[in-house]
Design a protein around this motif. Structure first.
Motif, short mmCIF file in Angstrom:
data_model
loop_
_atom_site.label_atom_id
_atom_site.label_comp_id
_atom_site.label_asym_id
_atom_site.label_seq_id
_atom_site.Cartn_x
_atom_site.Cartn_y
_atom_site.Cartn_z
N LEU A 1 63.06 37.97 21.33
CA LEU A 1 63.19 36.55 20.92
C LEU A 1 63.54 35.51 22.12
O LEU A 1 64.40 35.72 22.89
CB LEU A 1 64.61 36.45 19.82
CG LEU A 1 64.20 37.47 18.66
CD1 LEU A 1 65.48 37.81 18.20
CD2 LEU A 1 63.15 37.13 17.92
N PHE A 2 62.92 34.53 22.20
CA PHE A 2 63.00 33.63 23.28
C PHE A 2 62.98 31.94 22.86
O PHE A 2 62.89 31.91 21.61
CB PHE A 2 61.64 33.55 23.98
CG PHE A 2 61.62 34.73 25.02
CD1 PHE A 2 61.55 34.25 26.43
CD2 PHE A 2 61.53 36.03 24.75
CE1 PHE A 2 61.44 35.18 27.38
CE2 PHE A 2 61.34 36.81 25.69
CZ PHE A 2 61.49 36.43 27.14
N PHE B 1 60.17 35.08 31.26
CA PHE B 1 58.79 35.37 30.60
C PHE B 1 57.94 35.10 32.19
O PHE B 1 57.13 35.95 32.54
CB PHE B 1 58.36 34.77 29.77
CG PHE B 1 56.90 35.03 29.31
CD1 PHE B 1 56.65 36.24 28.53
CD2 PHE B 1 55.77 34.40 29.83
CE1 PHE B 1 55.37 36.42 28.12
CE2 PHE B 1 54.58 34.65 29.66
CZ PHE B 1 54.27 35.83 28.57
N ALA B 2 58.16 33.98 32.60
CA ALA B 2 57.22 33.64 33.93
C ALA B 2 57.54 34.55 35.14
O ALA B 2 56.51 35.00 35.83
CB ALA B 2 57.53 32.15 34.14
N ARG B 3 58.66 34.96 35.31
CA ARG B 3 59.05 35.65 36.41
C ARG B 3 58.25 37.09 36.13
O ARG B 3 57.86 37.84 37.31
CB ARG B 3 60.33 36.05 36.39
CG ARG B 3 61.33 34.89 37.25
CD ARG B 3 62.69 34.71 36.94
NE ARG B 3 63.39 35.91 37.17
CZ ARG B 3 64.64 35.98 36.61
NH1 ARG B 3 65.37 34.79 36.08
NH2 ARG B 3 65.25 37.09 36.57
N LEU C 1 56.44 29.54 26.59
CA LEU C 1 56.24 30.49 27.59
C LEU C 1 55.02 30.20 28.56
O LEU C 1 55.10 30.58 29.88
CB LEU C 1 55.95 31.77 26.89
CG LEU C 1 57.07 32.42 26.06
CD1 LEU C 1 56.41 33.75 25.19
CD2 LEU C 1 58.17 32.41 26.65
N GLY C 2 54.21 29.61 27.93
CA GLY C 2 52.86 29.13 28.68
C GLY C 2 53.35 28.12 29.71
O GLY C 2 52.93 28.00 30.91
N ALA C 3 54.01 27.00 29.25
CA ALA C 3 54.49 26.03 30.23
C ALA C 3 55.19 26.34 31.40
O ALA C 3 54.93 26.17 32.47
CB ALA C 3 55.16 25.05 29.45
N ALA C 4 56.20 27.36 31.10
CA ALA C 4 57.18 28.17 32.00
C ALA C 4 56.33 28.74 33.13
O ALA C 4 56.46 28.74 34.24
CB ALA C 4 58.34 28.62 31.63
N ALA D 1 48.79 31.40 24.28
CA ALA D 1 48.41 30.51 23.07
C ALA D 1 48.69 31.57 21.79
O ALA D 1 48.47 32.57 22.04
CB ALA D 1 47.13 30.18 23.07
N GLY D 2 49.47 31.04 20.77
CA GLY D 2 49.69 31.82 19.78
C GLY D 2 50.43 30.82 18.44
O GLY D 2 50.99 30.13 18.72
N ILE D 3 50.19 31.38 17.28
CA ILE D 3 51.12 31.15 16.15
C ILE D 3 51.79 32.03 15.41
O ILE D 3 51.45 33.19 15.71
CB ILE D 3 49.98 30.40 15.28
CG1 ILE D 3 48.95 31.34 14.72
CG2 ILE D 3 49.30 28.94 15.89
CD1 ILE D 3 47.99 30.52 13.50
N ALA D 4 52.76 31.75 14.66
CA ALA D 4 53.59 32.69 14.02
C ALA D 4 53.80 32.21 12.74
O ALA D 4 55.05 31.94 12.32
CB ALA D 4 54.98 33.06 14.92
#
Length: 252
Positions: free
Chosen positions: A191-192, A224-226, A17-20, A84-87
């Protein structure tokens, strides 16, 4: 918010998501600083869109301050996006005993403390900027939670708690920062298609892909970026959490 010529910090920008988001903002004319611990992913992103890579830990005051300084050197810092995140997964009491307390703490540190760390330091810088927008807006901070904040599944106590914390800080932060023209909005993705999902076993991936009602597929990072872009350009979006989830409600 005017995007062309202004600077943005995007965390978790090494992938997913961050890169996009970093790519979309760069394409819109923003001068993007991309922060992540994944130096290889940052290098690839920089090659694709020209973002300035800064390796660092979102839970470190010094690392975030350095990334914000880099962004401010490119132009007025008008946007910070927390991706940024972890799951990690873990049951409260599993076969090996109770949930690893250190893992629970690490999840909160990255997902919640890291988000707040970026928010507070970015807001401090934004408050010093001149007002340029008609409504007196100085900047926007976008956080990433998860639908697990409301629909947490078995094994998601640490992750769900961290993301619920992100949801919980959104409104009080927006209320406080309103006086200085800074908006705070949180996105709760469903869910992505991300590297986080790709790391799961094939059977688990197949089960997950079958869950979204409509569209009956996983989200794409560019979607997400949109939404980040829409938040930036719509000044009435403030102090709220937006679910981006194809009407999905996670089963237990």
């Amino acid at each position: 918010m005017e995007m062309t010529g202004n600077a943005a910090l995007v965390t978790g920008a090494g992938s997913g998501l961050g890169a996009a988001t970093a790519e979309a903002l760069a394409a819109a004319g923003m001068r993007v600083v991309a922060m992540d611990l994944n130096a290889e992913g940052l290098a690839a992103l920089a090659a694709r869109c020209g973002a300035t890579p800064v390796a660092g830990d979102v839970a470190s005051e010094a690392d975030v301050a350095s990334a914000l300084e880099a962004a401010a050197g490119l132009g007025p810092l008008r946007l910070a996006v927390n991706c940024a995140g972890i799951a990690p997964a873990g049951r409260v009491v599993g076969r090996g005993g109770p949930h690893d307390l250190a893992l629970f703490e690490k999840t909160l540190r990255v997902n919640l403390l890291g988000t707040f760390n970026v928010l507070r330091l970015a807001a401090q810088r934004m408050q010093a900027l001149p007002v340029t927008a008609p409504d007196g807006e100085r900047g926007v901070i976008v956080n990433t939670a998860s639908i697990a904040a409301e629909d947490g599944q078995v094994g998601q106590c640490a992750y769900a708690a961290s993301k619920a914390g992100v949801v919980g800080l959104t409104l009080p932060a927006a209320r406080e920062l309103a006086k200085t023209g800074i908006r705070v909005v949180t996105i709760a993705p469903g869910l992505f298609e991300t590297p986080m999902l790709a790391g799961l076993p094939e059977a688990a991936q197949a089960a997950i892909r079958a869950l979204p009602p409509f569209p009956a597929r996983l989200g794409r990072p560019e979607e997400f970026a949109r939404l980040v872009m829409a938040i930036c350009t719509n000044p009435l979006l403030n102090g709220t959490t937006l679910r981006l989830d194809s009407a999905l409600r996670l089963p237990p």
